[in-house]
Design a protein around this motif. Structure first.
Motif, PDB file in Angstrom:
ATOM      1  N   GLY A   1     -49.758  46.824  45.938  1.00  0.00           N
ATOM      2  CA  GLY A   1     -49.363  47.170  44.891  1.00  0.00           C
ATOM      3  C   GLY A   1     -48.414  48.640  44.505  1.00  0.00           C
ATOM      4  O   GLY A   1     -48.101  48.779  43.420  1.00  0.00           O
ATOM      5  N   LEU A   2     -49.139  49.360  44.398  1.00  0.00           N
ATOM      6  CA  LEU A   2     -49.290  50.774  44.593  1.00  0.00           C
ATOM      7  C   LEU A   2     -48.817  51.870  45.358  1.00  0.00           C
ATOM      8  O   LEU A   2     -48.276  51.544  46.697  1.00  0.00           O
ATOM      9  CB  LEU A   2     -50.162  51.623  44.181  1.00  0.00           C
ATOM     10  CG  LEU A   2     -50.983  51.137  42.867  1.00  0.00           C
ATOM     11  CD1 LEU A   2     -52.214  51.528  43.127  1.00  0.00           C
ATOM     12  CD2 LEU A   2     -50.373  50.887  41.977  1.00  0.00           C
ATOM     13  N   THR A   3     -47.665  52.364  45.561  1.00  0.00           N
ATOM     14  CA  THR A   3     -46.797  53.938  46.477  1.00  0.00           C
ATOM     15  C   THR A   3     -47.665  54.715  46.506  1.00  0.00           C
ATOM     16  O   THR A   3     -47.699  55.473  45.247  1.00  0.00           O
ATOM     17  CB  THR A   3     -45.703  54.221  46.426  1.00  0.00           C
ATOM     18  OG1 THR A   3     -44.476  52.459  45.988  1.00  0.00           O
ATOM     19  CG2 THR A   3     -44.817  54.946  47.267  1.00  0.00           C
TER      20      THR A   3
ATOM     21  N   ALA B   1     -40.984  47.140  37.533  1.00  0.00           N
ATOM     22  CA  ALA B   1     -41.437  45.622  38.500  1.00  0.00           C
ATOM     23  C   ALA B   1     -42.093  45.205  38.649  1.00  0.00           C
ATOM     24  O   ALA B   1     -42.010  43.758  38.806  1.00  0.00           O
ATOM     25  CB  ALA B   1     -40.995  46.590  39.939  1.00  0.00           C
ATOM     26  N   VAL B   2     -43.053  45.395  37.647  1.00  0.00           N
ATOM     27  CA  VAL B   2     -44.769  45.326  37.221  1.00  0.00           C
ATOM     28  C   VAL B   2     -44.134  43.629  36.227  1.00  0.00           C
ATOM     29  O   VAL B   2     -44.641  42.878  36.147  1.00  0.00           O
ATOM     30  CB  VAL B   2     -45.757  45.866  37.121  1.00  0.00           C
ATOM     31  CG1 VAL B   2     -46.417  44.813  36.279  1.00  0.00           C
ATOM     32  CG2 VAL B   2     -46.057  46.762  38.249  1.00  0.00           C
ATOM     33  N   ALA B   3     -43.076  44.396  35.573  1.00  0.00           N
ATOM     34  CA  ALA B   3     -43.163  43.241  34.158  1.00  0.00           C
ATOM     35  C   ALA B   3     -42.088  42.102  34.627  1.00  0.00           C
ATOM     36  O   ALA B   3     -42.498  41.176  34.851  1.00  0.00           O
ATOM     37  CB  ALA B   3     -42.369  43.940  33.357  1.00  0.00           C
ATOM     38  N   LYS B   4     -41.662  42.411  35.813  1.00  0.00           N
ATOM     39  CA  LYS B   4     -39.765  41.796  36.457  1.00  0.00           C
ATOM     40  C   LYS B   4     -40.914  40.240  37.102  1.00  0.00           C
ATOM     41  O   LYS B   4     -41.078  39.251  36.733  1.00  0.00           O
ATOM     42  CB  LYS B   4     -39.324  42.343  36.879  1.00  0.00           C
ATOM     43  CG  LYS B   4     -38.710  40.867  38.018  1.00  0.00           C
ATOM     44  CD  LYS B   4     -37.534  41.339  38.626  1.00  0.00           C
ATOM     45  CE  LYS B   4     -36.610  40.412  39.023  1.00  0.00           C
ATOM     46  NZ  LYS B   4     -34.880  41.448  40.544  1.00  0.00           N
ATOM     47  N   GLU B   5     -42.217  40.809  37.554  1.00  0.00           N
ATOM     48  CA  GLU B   5     -42.818  40.170  38.682  1.00  0.00           C
ATOM     49  C   GLU B   5     -43.799  38.982  37.610  1.00  0.00           C
ATOM     50  O   GLU B   5     -44.686  37.793  38.222  1.00  0.00           O
ATOM     51  CB  GLU B   5     -43.732  40.959  39.624  1.00  0.00           C
ATOM     52  CG  GLU B   5     -42.881  41.176  40.504  1.00  0.00           C
ATOM     53  CD  GLU B   5     -42.401  40.471  41.937  1.00  0.00           C
ATOM     54  OE1 GLU B   5     -43.306  39.099  41.779  1.00  0.00           O
ATOM     55  OE2 GLU B   5     -41.303  40.580  42.304  1.00  0.00           O
TER      56      GLU B   5
ATOM     57  N   PRO C   1     -49.727  44.156  31.866  1.00  0.00           N
ATOM     58  CA  PRO C   1     -50.297  44.760  32.182  1.00  0.00           C
ATOM     59  C   PRO C   1     -50.159  45.464  33.418  1.00  0.00           C
ATOM     60  O   PRO C   1     -49.273  44.323  34.030  1.00  0.00           O
ATOM     61  CB  PRO C   1     -51.083  42.969  32.320  1.00  0.00           C
ATOM     62  CG  PRO C   1     -50.427  42.778  30.751  1.00  0.00           C
ATOM     63  CD  PRO C   1     -49.650  43.086  30.886  1.00  0.00           C
ATOM     64  N   LEU C   2     -50.077  46.212  34.121  1.00  0.00           N
ATOM     65  CA  LEU C   2     -49.701  47.228  35.256  1.00  0.00           C
ATOM     66  C   LEU C   2     -50.196  46.704  36.370  1.00  0.00           C
ATOM     67  O   LEU C   2     -50.090  46.786  37.535  1.00  0.00           O
ATOM     68  CB  LEU C   2     -49.263  48.424  34.560  1.00  0.00           C
ATOM     69  CG  LEU C   2     -48.121  48.548  33.558  1.00  0.00           C
ATOM     70  CD1 LEU C   2     -48.231  50.098  33.306  1.00  0.00           C
ATOM     71  CD2 LEU C   2     -47.114  48.025  33.632  1.00  0.00           C
TER      72      LEU C   2
END
Length: 607
Positions: free
Chosen positions: A105-107, A93-97, A53-54
């Motif tokens: 969390g968006l740029t 990065a999302v998967a790592k967190e 999930p992203l």
């Protein structure tokens, strides 16, 4: 089925989750949408079956991969206001967190909350192409943005709406579609520096859709109906504008998607609301049909989530729905001609006996035939609900509908027509409701009502249901044919064509006037064709659903019709959702509104 069973069935159907495919990358990962949270959020599907999930944003989102890098462009709005903003996300990065990200969390990539920024294309090298109305709030410009440098180049600012666009392989030119003058028509522009060349005629009654450059840059593949009644896949010469058809079917629309290497075409044939998939050579030669998994029924490849070829041109990811499949992600092996389910929505409903439609041709007094799907319960009660699609240039297809299946489960027979003005049945049919022909489309409702006894149904227990333009049709049916209909459910519908055009978003007004008529030139007819002008004729109880943030059909359309019907002593129930736009995107709101609307019909259509 008693009321408790009917309510339980509807909640189960509305609780069904859906999947949709947005993109596929070079490693075989699929960027998908899943609405388990209540609205569509991004999920990455890996070839080994892992699902990451992203996003966890307040509203529905969509996205595309940036080719050649591990970044996703996310498109999102606020409360259904359709003012899409573009942001970047790092899936690794999302998967790592281990947790999906919210807006913080968006740029930000392209942000201006007062305007719309529609994602058009993504290109290698960190390039994003988008359309925006930020210049004046009305006209759309086509812009190319370099993600790393933050620089932008405006490719087109010539006014109107931007349809599809494609950048040439050498990046020096672009093709773009924009609305042409006839209703529903579109033309192709060639953009080269400051030069804009009209490759097709703005006065031509034809659609030109989804241009895709061939690798040598001399031509493009396009879906069009120029010179034909039905859509076909064609080659467009960018030097001359000449169109050469590659794939056609004289009885059906065919649309196409070109593979990245320019060798193959996915052809999708629309056969009375069902999709047939095949792979062709780029010259149009048929190679092989695509075999679907045996558990899937006759249904449709959902072009709202465009089929995407893999970067190596070996296959495609697409979205599939049918009467028993809410929405699955399929992966097509183009070489073998087979499709497999990557993410399935069927299992929670596998014990239900969901109904497939039968196809009918309903005759009209003026000699036309209205295509119509009929969903019949095992034990019909004699009541019926006719559900009209939006658009008006939409199409009812053989897809999953929680509302249809719930109404059938409650004993109602459901008619789902493609009244004149619908696409999918040729140019002549979709043109039969333009401007002053609008009431001919409304007359199709009376023809459908006259057909009810042939289905063994009680004409006195017939209701209308519809959203957007379908909501207009509900209100028009109740106002222009008050003796025919026993109830109506209007969802984000138009009650006055005049006030709708006056109050809709500025960027939509000129676009919609091509279809409905101009406030300046056609006001008298628009008033005559508006349900609000005949609201004193309405006798049937009415249920109204609307979103407070609707940028297309303003909330005032619902408020004025509800007030007018109530003033005449007719029952009206109205529900408004402060966090919705043009329709109900959030499951929590659907779970509130639709059971109430179905119960309303159960009561008003009772023997």
């Amino acid at each position: 089925m008693d009321a408790t069973d009917a309510s339980t069935l509807l909640h189960r159907l509305l609780d069904a989750t859906t999947w949709r495919s947005f993109d596929v990358d070079a490693e075989g990962r699929i960027l998908a949408g899943h609405d388990a949270s209540g609205s569509v959020q991004l999920v990455e599907l890996h070839p080994d079956g892992t699902r990451v999930p992203l996003t966890a944003l307040p509203g529905a989102v969509s996205g595309r991969y940036l080719p050649g890098r591990r970044q996703v462009v996310v498109s999102h709005d606020v409360g259904g206001n359709e003012r899409a903003q573009l942001s970047l996300l790092d899936p690794d990065a999302v998967a790592k967190e281990g947790e999906p990200v919210g807006e913080d969390g968006l740029t930000p990539l392209v942000h201006d909350p007062d305007h719309l920024h529609g994602l058009v294309e993504v290109l290698p090298g960190g390039t994003v192409v988008y359309a925006t109305n930020r210049r004046n709030g009305v006209d759309f410009d086509l812009v190319v943005r370099d993600v790393d440098a933050g620089t932008e180049t405006v490719l087109y600012d010539g006014g109107g709406m931007v349809g599809n666009a494609a950048i040439a392989p050498d990046r020096t030119r672009a093709l773009m579609t924009r609305p042409a003058r006839p209703a529903l028509s579109s033309q192709v522009l060639l953009l080269a520096g400051d030069t804009v060349t009209e490759l097709t005629d703005a006065d031509e009654h034809a659609r030109h859709l989804a241009p895709e450059w061939l690798p040598d840059g001399t031509a493009a593949v396009i879906t069009t109906d120029v010179g034909r009644d039905h859509l076909g896949v064609a080659r467009l010469d960018v030097a001359t504008g000449a169109v050469t058809y590659l794939i056609t079917d004289d009885a059906h629309d065919v649309t196409g998607r070109l593979s990245p290497d320019g060798r193959l075409l996915l052809a999708v044939t629309d056969d009375d609301g069902a999709s047939r998939l095949a792979v062709h050579d780029v010259d149009g030669t048929f190679l092989r049909a695509i075999a679907l998994p045996p558990e899937l029924r006759g249904g449709v490849a959902d072009f709202l989530a465009v089929p995407r070829w893999s970067p190596d041109s070996t296959g495609l990811a697409l979205t599939w729905t049918d009467p028993a499949t809410p929405a699955d992600v399929l992966l097509v092996d183009a070489g073998r001609g087979r499709a497999g389910v990557v993410a399935s929505s069927r299992e929670p409903l596998s014990d239900l006996d969901l109904v497939d439609p039968t196809s009918h041709g309903v005759p009209t007094p003026d000699g036309e035939t209205v295509p119509c799907f009929v969903y019949a319960p095992a034990q019909p009660s004699g009541s019926s609900v006719t559900i009209v699609h939006g658009g008006p240039e939409g199409q009812s297809v053989r897809s999953f509908s929680a509302i249809v299946q719930a109404l059938v489960g409650d004993g109602h027979t459901v008619l789902v027509p493609n009244v004149r003005g619908s696409v999918g049945y040729g140019k002549r049919w979709y043109s039969l409701d333009d401007v002053e022909r609008r009431l001919d489309s409304v007359a199709d409702l009376a023809a459908l009502h006259a057909y009810l006894p042939r289905l063994g149904l009680d004409p006195a227990r017939a209701a209308l249901w519809g959203g957007s333009y379908g909501g207009y049709m509900v209100l028009a049916g109740l106002a222009f044919q008050p003796e025919l209909w026993a109830a109506g459910v209007d969802i984000v519908g138009i009650s006055s064509l005049v006030t709708f055009l006056e109050n809709t978003s500025a960027y939509r007004r000129a676009h919609r006037e091509r279809e409905y008529g101009s406030l300046e030139r056609d006001r008298e007819f628009l008033e005559r064709a508006s349900p609000l002008g005949r609201i004193g004729e309405v006798r049937a109880p009415l249920f109204v659903i609307h979103g407070a943030n609707d940028p297309r059909v303003p909330l005032s359309e619902a408020e004025q019709v509800a007030a007018a019907v109530r003033a005449n002593g007719v029952e009206v129930e109205m529900v408004v959702y402060d966090d919705e736009g043009h329709g109900l995107a959030k499951r929590v709101n659907r779970l509130d509104a639709y059971p109430r609307a179905v119960a309303f019909l159960g009561r008003t259509l009772a023997p």
